[in-house]
Design a protein around this motif. Structure first.
Motif, PDB file in Angstrom:
ATOM      1  N   ALA A 105       0.818  -1.216   0.000  1.00 12.11           N
ATOM      2  CA  ALA A 105       0.000   0.000   0.000  1.00 12.11           C
ATOM      3  C   ALA A 105       0.849   1.263   0.000  1.00 12.11           C
ATOM      4  CB  ALA A 105      -0.930  -0.004   1.218  1.00 12.11           C
ATOM      5  N   TYR A 106       2.159   1.101   0.203  1.00 14.67           N
ATOM      6  CA  TYR A 106       3.050   2.258   0.305  1.00 14.67           C
ATOM      7  C   TYR A 106       3.960   2.326  -0.925  1.00 14.67           C
ATOM      8  CZ  TYR A 106       1.190   1.835   4.939  1.00 14.67           C
ATOM      9  OH  TYR A 106       0.313   1.729   5.988  1.00 14.67           O
ATOM     10  N   THR A 107       3.882   3.458  -1.605  1.00 15.42           N
ATOM     11  CA  THR A 107       4.604   3.615  -2.862  1.00 15.42           C
ATOM     12  C   THR A 107       5.755   4.610  -2.784  1.00 15.42           C
ATOM     13  OG1 THR A 107       2.973   5.273  -3.549  1.00 15.42           O
ATOM     14  CG2 THR A 107       2.576   2.986  -4.214  1.00 15.42           C
ATOM     15  N   SER A 108       5.913   5.255  -1.643  1.00 15.74           N
ATOM     16  CA  SER A 108       7.028   6.188  -1.449  1.00 15.74           C
ATOM     17  C   SER A 108       7.361   6.244   0.030  1.00 15.74           C
ATOM     18  CB  SER A 108       6.685   7.591  -1.977  1.00 15.74           C
ATOM     19  OG  SER A 108       5.564   8.126  -1.287  1.00 15.74           O
ATOM     20  N   VAL A 109       8.472   6.871   0.356  1.00 13.64           N
ATOM     21  CA  VAL A 109       8.915   6.930   1.750  1.00 13.64           C
ATOM     22  C   VAL A 109       9.340   8.347   2.106  1.00 13.64           C
ATOM     23  CG1 VAL A 109      11.280   6.277   1.135  1.00 13.64           C
ATOM     24  CG2 VAL A 109      10.458   5.913   3.481  1.00 13.64           C
ATOM     25  N   TYR A 110       8.983   8.757   3.307  1.00 16.28           N
ATOM     26  CA  TYR A 110       9.413  10.059   3.820  1.00 16.28           C
ATOM     27  C   TYR A 110      10.324   9.818   5.017  1.00 16.28           C
ATOM     28  CZ  TYR A 110       9.329  14.586   6.186  1.00 16.28           C
ATOM     29  OH  TYR A 110       9.691  15.757   6.811  1.00 16.28           O
ATOM     30  N   ILE A 111      11.554  10.280   4.915  1.00 15.31           N
ATOM     31  CA  ILE A 111      12.525  10.139   5.999  1.00 15.31           C
ATOM     32  C   ILE A 111      12.494  11.415   6.840  1.00 15.31           C
ATOM     33  CG2 ILE A 111      14.922   9.647   6.617  1.00 15.31           C
ATOM     34  CD1 ILE A 111      13.624   7.444   4.956  1.00 15.31           C
ATOM     35  N   LEU A 145      20.236   7.236   4.739  1.00 16.97           N
ATOM     36  CA  LEU A 145      18.932   6.625   4.521  1.00 16.97           C
ATOM     37  C   LEU A 145      18.329   7.067   3.190  1.00 16.97           C
ATOM     38  CD1 LEU A 145      17.373   6.893   8.104  1.00 16.97           C
ATOM     39  CD2 LEU A 145      18.125   4.810   6.941  1.00 16.97           C
ATOM     40  N   LYS A 146      18.392   8.357   2.924  1.00 16.18           N
ATOM     41  CA  LYS A 146      17.841   8.867   1.662  1.00 16.18           C
ATOM     42  C   LYS A 146      18.618   8.339   0.460  1.00 16.18           C
ATOM     43  CE  LYS A 146      16.005  13.148   3.641  1.00 16.18           C
ATOM     44  NZ  LYS A 146      16.118  14.630   3.661  1.00 16.18           N
ATOM     45  N   ARG A 147      19.922   8.279   0.592  1.00 16.96           N
ATOM     46  CA  ARG A 147      20.768   7.816  -0.510  1.00 16.96           C
ATOM     47  C   ARG A 147      20.457   6.375  -0.882  1.00 16.96           C
ATOM     48  NH1 ARG A 147      25.728   7.785   2.011  1.00 16.96           N
ATOM     49  NH2 ARG A 147      25.437   5.586   2.487  1.00 16.96           N
ATOM     50  N   GLU A 148      20.348   5.514   0.112  1.00 16.41           N
ATOM     51  CA  GLU A 148      20.149   4.093  -0.159  1.00 16.41           C
ATOM     52  C   GLU A 148      18.692   3.766  -0.468  1.00 16.41           C
ATOM     53  OE1 GLU A 148      22.519   1.882  -0.588  1.00 16.41           O
ATOM     54  OE2 GLU A 148      23.999   3.445  -0.218  1.00 16.41           O
ATOM     55  N   ILE A 149      17.776   4.194   0.374  1.00 20.14           N
ATOM     56  CA  ILE A 149      16.364   3.863   0.154  1.00 20.14           C
ATOM     57  C   ILE A 149      15.849   4.516  -1.119  1.00 20.14           C
ATOM     58  CG2 ILE A 149      14.046   3.919   1.155  1.00 20.14           C
ATOM     59  CD1 ILE A 149      15.355   4.131   3.905  1.00 20.14           C
ATOM     60  N   GLY A 150      16.352   5.733  -1.392  1.00 19.01           N
ATOM     61  CA  GLY A 150      15.906   6.460  -2.562  1.00 19.01           C
ATOM     62  C   GLY A 150      16.274   5.824  -3.881  1.00 19.01           C
ATOM     63  N   LEU A 198      12.989   3.202  -3.723  1.00 15.53           N
ATOM     64  CA  LEU A 198      11.673   3.678  -3.320  1.00 15.53           C
ATOM     65  C   LEU A 198      11.679   5.193  -3.393  1.00 15.53           C
ATOM     66  CD1 LEU A 198       9.050   2.366  -2.256  1.00 15.53           C
ATOM     67  CD2 LEU A 198       9.853   2.843   0.065  1.00 15.53           C
ATOM     68  N   PRO A 199      10.764   5.791  -4.162  1.00 14.11           N
ATOM     69  CA  PRO A 199      10.761   7.244  -4.313  1.00 14.11           C
ATOM     70  C   PRO A 199      10.655   7.967  -2.975  1.00 14.11           C
ATOM     71  CG  PRO A 199       9.306   6.220  -5.910  1.00 14.11           C
ATOM     72  CD  PRO A 199       9.714   5.131  -4.955  1.00 14.11           C
ATOM     73  N   LEU A 210      19.409  -2.054   4.653  1.00 11.72           N
ATOM     74  CA  LEU A 210      18.003  -1.777   4.398  1.00 11.72           C
ATOM     75  C   LEU A 210      17.694  -1.886   2.908  1.00 11.72           C
ATOM     76  CD1 LEU A 210      15.172  -0.823   5.131  1.00 11.72           C
ATOM     77  CD2 LEU A 210      16.032   1.515   5.135  1.00 11.72           C
ATOM     78  N   ARG A 211      18.524  -1.230   2.099  1.00 11.27           N
ATOM     79  CA  ARG A 211      18.284  -1.251   0.665  1.00 11.27           C
ATOM     80  C   ARG A 211      18.440  -2.649   0.065  1.00 11.27           C
ATOM     81  NH1 ARG A 211      22.084   0.172  -4.307  1.00 11.27           N
ATOM     82  NH2 ARG A 211      20.499   0.123  -5.923  1.00 11.27           N
ATOM     83  N   GLN A 212      19.483  -3.368   0.474  1.00 11.14           N
ATOM     84  CA  GLN A 212      19.747  -4.685  -0.087  1.00 11.14           C
ATOM     85  C   GLN A 212      18.612  -5.659   0.200  1.00 11.14           C
ATOM     86  OE1 GLN A 212      23.612  -5.923   1.302  1.00 11.14           O
ATOM     87  NE2 GLN A 212      24.607  -4.100   0.521  1.00 11.14           N
ATOM     88  N   SER A 213      18.082  -5.622   1.417  1.00 10.33           N
ATOM     89  CA  SER A 213      16.978  -6.516   1.770  1.00 10.33           C
ATOM     90  C   SER A 213      15.711  -6.148   1.026  1.00 10.33           C
ATOM     91  CB  SER A 213      16.737  -6.482   3.281  1.00 10.33           C
ATOM     92  OG  SER A 213      17.842  -7.026   3.966  1.00 10.33           O
ATOM     93  N   TYR A 214      15.472  -4.849   0.876  1.00 11.59           N
ATOM     94  CA  TYR A 214      14.294  -4.395   0.156  1.00 11.59           C
ATOM     95  C   TYR A 214      14.361  -4.834  -1.311  1.00 11.59           C
ATOM     96  CZ  TYR A 214      10.811  -1.366  -1.938  1.00 11.59           C
ATOM     97  OH  TYR A 214       9.726  -0.894  -2.637  1.00 11.59           O
ATOM     98  N   ARG A 215      15.531  -4.704  -1.923  1.00 14.90           N
ATOM     99  CA  ARG A 215      15.688  -5.072  -3.324  1.00 14.90           C
ATOM    100  C   ARG A 215      15.512  -6.589  -3.515  1.00 14.90           C
ATOM    101  NH1 ARG A 215      20.340  -2.575  -6.844  1.00 14.90           N
ATOM    102  NH2 ARG A 215      18.876  -3.379  -8.386  1.00 14.90           N
ATOM    103  N   THR A 216      16.014  -7.370  -2.566  1.00 18.68           N
ATOM    104  CA  THR A 216      15.887  -8.820  -2.668  1.00 18.68           C
ATOM    105  C   THR A 216      14.427  -9.239  -2.721  1.00 18.68           C
ATOM    106  OG1 THR A 216      17.976  -9.213  -1.498  1.00 18.68           O
ATOM    107  CG2 THR A 216      16.384 -11.019  -1.523  1.00 18.68           C
ATOM    108  N   LEU A 217      13.621  -8.669  -1.854  1.00 19.89           N
ATOM    109  CA  LEU A 217      12.196  -8.991  -1.842  1.00 19.89           C
ATOM    110  C   LEU A 217      11.476  -8.436  -3.071  1.00 19.89           C
ATOM    111  CD1 LEU A 217      11.180  -8.492   1.892  1.00 19.89           C
ATOM    112  CD2 LEU A 217      11.297 -10.626   0.621  1.00 19.89           C
ATOM    113  N   LYS A 218      11.857  -7.236  -3.453  1.00 18.07           N
ATOM    114  CA  LYS A 218      11.205  -6.592  -4.596  1.00 18.07           C
ATOM    115  C   LYS A 218      11.448  -7.362  -5.892  1.00 18.07           C
ATOM    116  CE  LYS A 218      11.064  -2.157  -7.044  1.00 18.07           C
ATOM    117  NZ  LYS A 218      11.647  -0.784  -7.116  1.00 18.07           N
ATOM    118  N   ASN A 219      12.609  -7.977  -6.020  1.00 17.07           N
ATOM    119  CA  ASN A 219      12.971  -8.675  -7.263  1.00 17.07           C
ATOM    120  C   ASN A 219      12.553 -10.140  -7.301  1.00 17.07           C
ATOM    121  OD1 ASN A 219      14.192  -6.331  -8.263  1.00 17.07           O
ATOM    122  ND2 ASN A 219      16.170  -6.849  -7.333  1.00 17.07           N
ATOM    123  N   LYS A 220      11.937 -10.620  -6.242  1.00 14.55           N
ATOM    124  CA  LYS A 220      11.499 -12.031  -6.222  1.00 14.55           C
ATOM    125  C   LYS A 220      10.295 -12.225  -7.146  1.00 14.55           C
ATOM    126  CE  LYS A 220      13.117 -13.774  -1.795  1.00 14.55           C
ATOM    127  NZ  LYS A 220      12.738 -14.324  -0.479  1.00 14.55           N
TER     128      LYS A 220
END
Length: 223
Positions: free
Chosen positions: A63-69, A100-105, A108-109, A213-223
């Motif tokens: 349900a979440y398409t972007s992130v605010y740090i 956080l912004k550098r990696e998550i961005g 995730l927008p 954080l970014r590496q784990s997010y990408r792993t799930l996103k690319n499954k």
């Protein structure tokens, strides 16, 4: 499940810091930054680090398409000292935000603020204390300098920098708590108790949080 992994990896990692260790934060070390600690449970981050964590079992990460740090806080608010000046404190929180912004961005927008479909990350560097015999805090502020238990032949002890973080993930539309995490870890050792702590001394720890954080997010996103 994506949020579960994201929360675990946001927890402090000691990657690139040789000889460092991290243990679960004890209840008497909680800062009060989080509103409710009662549901926190011991868990392992993807890198195998110990954390205290809670995740809403009903959360729908899709349900979440972007992130605010949100800007990183120092909690409780510290008083600068000669060992840990205000410049260092500002540098640490500023670098946390950047990492956080550098990696998550990259995946995730980044949003300009909270709102519908926005995942809000609210994090703080929090005070910690050492209960281990032979370790005594020099400064009871968010970045604590503690004396290493083992002395050198000359009697001068290396100094460790101990960091703790507490973070909460919120729904940007209604401020509902989606997940919470508490972690601590150890940064770059200083040469002696007279050395002034600099933000550079803990950047490797902060980089570990954001990278994991970014590496784990990408792993799930690319499954």
């Amino acid at each position: 499940m994506k949020l579960a992994v994201m929360m675990g990896t946001l927890c402090i990692a000691t990657l690139a810091v040789v000889g460092c260790s991290s243990k679960t934060v004890a209840p008497d070390e909680y800062s009060g930054f989080l509103k409710d600690y009662s549901q926190l449970k011991e868990a392992k981050s993807p890198s195998g680090a110990e954390v205290m964590r809670w995740i809403d079992p009903k959360v729908d990460i899709n349900a979440y398409t972007s992130v605010y740090i949100e800007p990183t806080q120092l909690y409780p608010k510290p008083q600068p000292t000669t060992k840990i000046p205000q410049q260092t404190l500002n540098g640490i929180t500023g670098y946390y935000d950047q990492a956080l912004k550098r990696e998550i961005g990259k995946d995730l927008p980044l949003a300009a603020g909270p709102g519908p479909g926005v995942l809000v990350v609210r994090a703080a560097i929090t005070a910690v204390s050492s209960k281990t015999e032979g370790l005594k805090p020099y400064e009871v502020i968010p970045i604590a300098l503690v004396a290493a238990a083992v002395s050198t032949a000359s009697g001068i002890r290396d100094q460790e920098t101990t960091l703790a973080t507490e973070a909460v993930f919120l729904d940007g539309a209604n401020n509902k708590v989606l997940a919470q995490v508490v972690r601590k870890g150890t940064g770059k050792p200083l040469e002696n108790d007279a050395q002034v702590l600099k933000a550079d001394d803990v950047k490797s720890v902060i980089d570990g949080w954001a990278s994991d954080l970014r590496q784990s997010y990408r792993t799930l996103k690319n499954k």
